[in-house]
Design a protein around this motif. Structure first.
Motif, PDB file in Angstrom:
ATOM      1  N   MET A  88      11.118  -0.285   6.432  1.00  0.00           N
ATOM      2  CA  MET A  88      11.044   1.153   6.596  1.00  0.00           C
ATOM      3  C   MET A  88      10.785   1.774   5.234  1.00  0.00           C
ATOM      4  SD  MET A  88      14.221   1.278   9.104  1.00  0.00           S
ATOM      5  CE  MET A  88      14.202  -0.038  10.288  1.00  0.00           C
ATOM      6  N   VAL A  89       9.825   2.664   5.195  1.00  0.00           N
ATOM      7  CA  VAL A  89       9.482   3.368   3.957  1.00  0.00           C
ATOM      8  C   VAL A  89       9.502   4.859   4.240  1.00  0.00           C
ATOM      9  CG1 VAL A  89       8.073   1.446   3.121  1.00  0.00           C
ATOM     10  CG2 VAL A  89       6.968   3.335   4.324  1.00  0.00           C
ATOM     11  N   GLY A  90       9.722   5.650   3.188  1.00  0.00           N
ATOM     12  CA  GLY A  90       9.734   7.081   3.410  1.00  0.00           C
ATOM     13  C   GLY A  90       9.891   7.884   2.148  1.00  0.00           C
ATOM     14  N   LEU A  91      10.112   9.151   2.357  1.00  0.00           N
ATOM     15  CA  LEU A  91      10.369  10.097   1.292  1.00  0.00           C
ATOM     16  C   LEU A  91      11.848  10.026   0.948  1.00  0.00           C
ATOM     17  CD1 LEU A  91       8.203  12.946   2.818  1.00  0.00           C
ATOM     18  CD2 LEU A  91       7.642  11.535   0.832  1.00  0.00           C
ATOM     19  N   GLY A 149       3.198   5.495  -3.022  1.00  0.00           N
ATOM     20  CA  GLY A 149       4.362   5.972  -3.765  1.00  0.00           C
ATOM     21  C   GLY A 149       5.589   6.273  -2.928  1.00  0.00           C
ATOM     22  N   LEU A 150       5.582   5.889  -1.634  1.00  0.00           N
ATOM     23  CA  LEU A 150       6.792   6.071  -0.831  1.00  0.00           C
ATOM     24  C   LEU A 150       7.848   5.068  -1.275  1.00  0.00           C
ATOM     25  CD1 LEU A 150       5.234   6.545   2.710  1.00  0.00           C
ATOM     26  CD2 LEU A 150       6.127   8.314   1.192  1.00  0.00           C
ATOM     27  N   ARG A 151       9.081   5.293  -0.879  1.00  0.00           N
ATOM     28  CA  ARG A 151      10.177   4.395  -1.248  1.00  0.00           C
ATOM     29  C   ARG A 151      10.481   3.427  -0.112  1.00  0.00           C
ATOM     30  NH1 ARG A 151      14.205   9.000  -3.648  1.00  0.00           N
ATOM     31  NH2 ARG A 151      12.987   9.426  -5.509  1.00  0.00           N
ATOM     32  N   GLU A 152      10.810   2.195  -0.469  1.00  0.00           N
ATOM     33  CA  GLU A 152      11.312   1.268   0.541  1.00  0.00           C
ATOM     34  C   GLU A 152      12.759   1.645   0.819  1.00  0.00           C
ATOM     35  OE1 GLU A 152      12.320  -3.420   1.116  1.00  0.00           O
ATOM     36  OE2 GLU A 152      10.413  -2.947   0.136  1.00  0.00           O
ATOM     37  N   LEU A 153      13.067   1.896   2.098  1.00  0.00           N
ATOM     38  CA  LEU A 153      14.400   2.345   2.486  1.00  0.00           C
ATOM     39  C   LEU A 153      15.256   1.227   3.058  1.00  0.00           C
ATOM     40  CD1 LEU A 153      13.313   5.630   4.314  1.00  0.00           C
ATOM     41  CD2 LEU A 153      14.133   5.398   1.950  1.00  0.00           C
ATOM     42  N   PHE A 154      14.623   0.311   3.788  1.00  0.00           N
ATOM     43  CA  PHE A 154      15.385  -0.737   4.473  1.00  0.00           C
ATOM     44  C   PHE A 154      14.428  -1.850   4.858  1.00  0.00           C
ATOM     45  CE2 PHE A 154      17.279  -2.556   8.385  1.00  0.00           C
ATOM     46  CZ  PHE A 154      18.538  -2.897   7.885  1.00  0.00           C
ATOM     47  N   ARG A 155      14.946  -3.065   4.900  1.00  0.00           N
ATOM     48  CA  ARG A 155      14.148  -4.234   5.261  1.00  0.00           C
ATOM     49  C   ARG A 155      15.003  -5.126   6.155  1.00  0.00           C
ATOM     50  NH1 ARG A 155       9.804  -7.345   2.745  1.00  0.00           N
ATOM     51  NH2 ARG A 155       9.465  -5.503   1.433  1.00  0.00           N
ATOM     52  N   PHE A 181       0.839  -1.207   0.000  1.00  0.00           N
ATOM     53  CA  PHE A 181       0.000   0.000   0.000  1.00  0.00           C
ATOM     54  C   PHE A 181       0.873   1.256   0.000  1.00  0.00           C
ATOM     55  CE2 PHE A 181      -1.765   3.485   2.483  1.00  0.00           C
ATOM     56  CZ  PHE A 181      -2.984   3.719   1.867  1.00  0.00           C
ATOM     57  N   TYR A 182       1.826   1.320   0.918  1.00  0.00           N
ATOM     58  CA  TYR A 182       2.624   2.542   1.065  1.00  0.00           C
ATOM     59  C   TYR A 182       3.630   2.738  -0.066  1.00  0.00           C
ATOM     60  CZ  TYR A 182       0.507   3.566   5.523  1.00  0.00           C
ATOM     61  OH  TYR A 182      -0.404   3.874   6.502  1.00  0.00           O
ATOM     62  N   VAL A 183       4.164   1.655  -0.613  1.00  0.00           N
ATOM     63  CA  VAL A 183       5.169   1.775  -1.678  1.00  0.00           C
ATOM     64  C   VAL A 183       4.506   1.820  -3.054  1.00  0.00           C
ATOM     65  CG1 VAL A 183       7.158   0.661  -2.773  1.00  0.00           C
ATOM     66  CG2 VAL A 183       6.986   0.756  -0.272  1.00  0.00           C
ATOM     67  N   LEU A 197       8.676   5.831   7.960  1.00  0.00           N
ATOM     68  CA  LEU A 197       7.736   4.980   8.668  1.00  0.00           C
ATOM     69  C   LEU A 197       8.344   3.591   8.762  1.00  0.00           C
ATOM     70  CD1 LEU A 197       4.514   5.894   6.638  1.00  0.00           C
ATOM     71  CD2 LEU A 197       5.281   6.904   8.798  1.00  0.00           C
ATOM     72  N   GLU A 198       8.132   2.931   9.883  1.00  0.00           N
ATOM     73  CA  GLU A 198       8.597   1.554  10.036  1.00  0.00           C
ATOM     74  C   GLU A 198       7.385   0.688  10.357  1.00  0.00           C
ATOM     75  OE1 GLU A 198      11.876  -0.982  12.506  1.00  0.00           O
ATOM     76  OE2 GLU A 198      10.705   0.493  13.619  1.00  0.00           O
TER      77      GLU A 198
END
Length: 140
Positions: free
Chosen positions: A54-57, A37-43, A31-33, A64-65
Motif C-alpha cells: 500500500m502506498v499513499g500520501l 514520490g508516494l510513501r510505502e505505508l504497508f507491505r 514507480f509510485y514510491v 493505493l494498494e
C-alpha cells in the motif's frame, strides 16, 4: 465553490483504498514510491496466495494498494482514460515530479482527453500502462 473536508453523515468513511492487481509488483511499487514520490505505508506477503503493498500520501486516509497472486494477475490497463490524477499547488511542484519521473526513465505519453493538456497536465504510464496525470493546480 467551497470545500468541505467532512464526509456526509450518510457515508462516514474512515479510509479510502483503490486496489488493483499487477504481475510487476516490484516495478509498480518502485514507480509510485521512487519515481512519483508516494510513501510505502504497508507491505504483506503470503496472505491466501496474495502479496501486496500500500502506498499513499502522508497518513493512511487515502492510499493505493497493489497486489499480486501466486497464480498470476489480470492483464493490462483497461484504457487510456483510467487515470490517477494528482493536483499540485503550483506548476513548479508539478514540474519537479515530472522531471523526477523523466529522470527515472518514464516517458510522457499523450493524454487521450485534450482537457488535461489544455490545463497544463502531463501524463505518465506506470509499468503496467495505467496512467498518472500530474496537474499544476487544483480544480477547486
Amino acid at each position: 465553490m467551497g470545500t468541505d473536508d467532512t464526509w456526509p453523515d450518510a457515508l462516514p468513511v474512515a479510509q479510502v483504498r483503490i486496489a488493483r492487481q499487477t504481475d510487476q509488483l516490484d516495478e509498480v511499487v518502485r514507480f509510485y514510491v521512487e519515481g512519483l514520490g508516494l510513501r510505502e505505508l504497508f507491505r504483506f506477503e503470503g496472505h491466501e496466495g496474495y502479496s501486496g503493498v500500500m502506498v499513499g500520501l502522508p497518513g493512511t486516509g487515502y492510499h493505493l494498494e497493489f497486489t499480486t497472486h501466486v497464480d498470476g494477475s489480470p492483464g493490462a490497463a483497461p484504457s487510456a482514460e483510467n487515470l490517477l490524477v494528482l493536483y499540485f499547488s503550483d506548476a513548479a511542484q508539478m514540474s519537479d515530479v515530472a522531471r523526477r519521473l523523466t529522470e527515472f526513465g518514464v516517458e510522457q505519453v499523450a493524454a487521450a482527453n485534450p482537457y488535461w493538456v489544455a490545463n497544463g497536465g502531463l501524463t505518465f504510464p506506470d509499468p503496467d500502462g495505467w496512467r498518472v496525470v500530474v496537474m499544476p493546480q487544483p480544480v477547486f
